[in-house]
Design an enzyme around this catalytic site. Structure first.
Site, PDB file in Angstrom:
ATOM      1  N   ASP A  29       1.096   4.192   2.837  1.00 59.91           N
ATOM      2  CA  ASP A  29       0.163   5.113   2.272  1.00 59.91           C
ATOM      3  C   ASP A  29       0.930   6.104   1.546  1.00 59.91           C
ATOM      4  O   ASP A  29       1.151   5.867   0.250  1.00 59.91           O
ATOM      5  CB  ASP A  29      -0.791   5.360   3.007  1.00 59.91           C
ATOM      6  CG  ASP A  29      -2.344   6.011   2.415  1.00 59.91           C
ATOM      7  OD1 ASP A  29      -2.475   5.797   1.370  1.00 59.91           O
ATOM      8  OD2 ASP A  29      -3.217   6.432   3.350  1.00 59.91           O
ATOM      9  N   GLU A  55     -12.013   3.165   5.373  1.00 61.89           N
ATOM     10  CA  GLU A  55     -11.028   4.204   6.145  1.00 61.89           C
ATOM     11  C   GLU A  55     -11.917   5.227   6.508  1.00 61.89           C
ATOM     12  O   GLU A  55     -12.270   5.602   7.830  1.00 61.89           O
ATOM     13  CB  GLU A  55      -9.965   4.635   5.220  1.00 61.89           C
ATOM     14  CG  GLU A  55      -9.141   5.583   5.712  1.00 61.89           C
ATOM     15  CD  GLU A  55      -8.311   6.203   4.464  1.00 61.89           C
ATOM     16  OE1 GLU A  55      -7.266   6.816   4.749  1.00 61.89           O
ATOM     17  OE2 GLU A  55      -8.702   6.287   3.211  1.00 61.89           O
ATOM     18  N   HIS A  90      -9.907   0.236  -2.003  1.00 64.69           N
ATOM     19  CA  HIS A  90      -9.641   0.936  -0.885  1.00 64.69           C
ATOM     20  C   HIS A  90     -11.216   0.651  -0.185  1.00 64.69           C
ATOM     21  O   HIS A  90     -12.148   0.900  -0.890  1.00 64.69           O
ATOM     22  CB  HIS A  90      -9.474   2.644  -1.037  1.00 64.69           C
ATOM     23  CG  HIS A  90      -7.939   2.806  -1.045  1.00 64.69           C
ATOM     24  ND1 HIS A  90      -7.093   2.322  -1.874  1.00 64.69           N
ATOM     25  CD2 HIS A  90      -7.390   3.706  -0.522  1.00 64.69           C
ATOM     26  CE1 HIS A  90      -5.723   2.638  -1.923  1.00 64.69           C
ATOM     27  NE2 HIS A  90      -5.991   3.755  -0.919  1.00 64.69           N
ATOM     28  N   HIS A 103       0.713  -1.197  -0.109  1.00 65.93           N
ATOM     29  CA  HIS A 103      -0.043   0.027   0.022  1.00 65.93           C
ATOM     30  C   HIS A 103       0.907   1.251  -0.145  1.00 65.93           C
ATOM     31  O   HIS A 103       1.473   1.793   1.126  1.00 65.93           O
ATOM     32  CB  HIS A 103      -1.058   0.012   1.169  1.00 65.93           C
ATOM     33  CG  HIS A 103      -2.048   0.971   1.046  1.00 65.93           C
ATOM     34  ND1 HIS A 103      -3.405   0.522   1.011  1.00 65.93           N
ATOM     35  CD2 HIS A 103      -2.001   2.242   0.877  1.00 65.93           C
ATOM     36  CE1 HIS A 103      -4.040   1.591   0.691  1.00 65.93           C
ATOM     37  NE2 HIS A 103      -3.477   2.598   0.626  1.00 65.93           N
TER      38      HIS A 103
END
Length: 349
Positions: free
Chosen positions: A284, A206, A203, A19
């Site tokens: 990220d 989150e 994704h 990621h």
């Protein structure tokens, strides 16, 4: 927590990084240098006040995060900038003990600079191969669609990714603000990618909760889910993720940096791990959050209390969830076993 007198070095633990966004992988000094070369003014948050103070749980906060990201992307103007970024990203992975980097790219963000979508993706692929030769770190690309754009744009990217499946593209993703595009709207694009043999890695979970994760599982048939941490709000969903063996790409400093959790101690990594969920630690966007991959493992050890056998299992999970070739997976898994079998070293050496 008591400070140990000896420990196995985390930068020597073989692992995979699943990621990491293309622009967000940039080193901060590189950002500043390229901005100066191209005459681009950087806001203070990307210079003296770096890393910026971020919080994206409301629209204004996400807009600021996205604005900073877009400014950073604007410094990548030439093919040589792309080659440099991927070479340095691979160097950073080598320093972290990574043998496999799966980096997310959205060619549409650069297509106007590099003669269209196909030429842009081929540039990224060639830069990835060059980085691999220079560093020894194997690099695969995830082509990632933007959920704030129309689903038809995602289908275009899926068809492009399909052309390069087996030639450097290993997975297909979906990123950006979950609140502005539900996963189910992109089923057509993911169907194209899955039929081409690409891993499904959207994704979800989150900035939104369990519903987002369920759509990734049930509609996009996810092999991995970027973040996914808010699945813990539904224990039955956590059980399903574990049963299906879907890997969650958990990014500790990103989750705190964007305000998903207030501090590192609140991260549900232990809950997910103990429930049998495969977890791959990621960064990220270290350009905006600061810490890179070794620091994520250090957080697991020093903040969340993971033992070395548990850290080794996290590393194994990252390898098993990757799009790496089988021969490389076996090599990295053997390296994890060797790391765990070695004696710890005195702290400070």
């Amino acid at each position: 927590m008591e400070t140990p007198t000896s420990a196995r070095r985390l930068d020597r633990l073989p692992k995979a990084h699943l990621h990491l966004h293309f622009t967000g992988s940039m080193r901060h000094p590189t950002l500043v240098e390229l901005a100066a070369e191209h005459g681009i003014h950087l806001p203070q948050a990307l210079v003296e006040e770096w890393p910026p103070r971020l919080r994206a749980t409301d629209e204004r906060g996400w807009f600021r995060f996205q604005r900073l990201y877009d400014i950073a992307r604007s410094v990548l103007r030439r093919p040589e900038d792309v080659y440099r970024l991927l070479r340095e990203a691979a160097e950073d992975e080598r320093a972290a003990g990574s043998g496999w980097l799966e980096i997310q790219v959205d060619p549409s963000g650069y297509a106007s600079l590099f003669d269209g979508l196909t030429a842009t993706l081929e540039l990224f692929l060639d830069a990835a191969r060059a980085a691999e030769r220079e560093t020894g770190v194997h690099v695969g690309l995830m082509v990632a669609a933007n959920r704030t754009r129309h689903p038809l744009d995602a289908k275009v990217l899926a068809r492009l990714a399909r052309q390069y499946a087996g030639r450097g593209v290993v997975s297909f993703g979906l990123n950006n603000d979950e609140r502005r595009g539900r996963a189910l709207e992109f089923e057509g694009a993911f169907r194209i990618a899955r039929r081409a043999g690409l891993l499904s890695a959207p994704h979800g979970g989150e900035l939104q909760g369990p519903r987002s994760v369920r759509e990734c599982l049930d509609v996009l048939d996810a092999d991995r889910i970027g973040h996914g941490v808010r699945a813990v709000e539904d224990p039955r969903l956590v059980e399903r993720i574990a049963e299906r063996g879907v890997t969650l790409e958990v990014c500790p400093t990103s989750n705190v940096g964007l305000g998903v959790y207030d501090d590192l101690g609140q991260l549900p990594l232990r809950t997910l791990f103990d429930a049998g969920v495969p977890v791959a630690l990621g960064t990220d966007d270290p350009l905006l959050f600061g810490p890179r991959l070794v620091e994520q493992y250090r957080i697991a050890r020093e903040v969340l209390g993971f033992s070395d056998p548990e850290l080794a299992e996290l590393a194994r999970m990252s390898v098993r969830g990757s799009g790496a070739p089988e021969s490389l997976r076996k090599e990295l898994l053997a390296g994890v076993d060797a790391w765990l079998a070695a004696d710890p070293e005195p702290v400070g050496d």
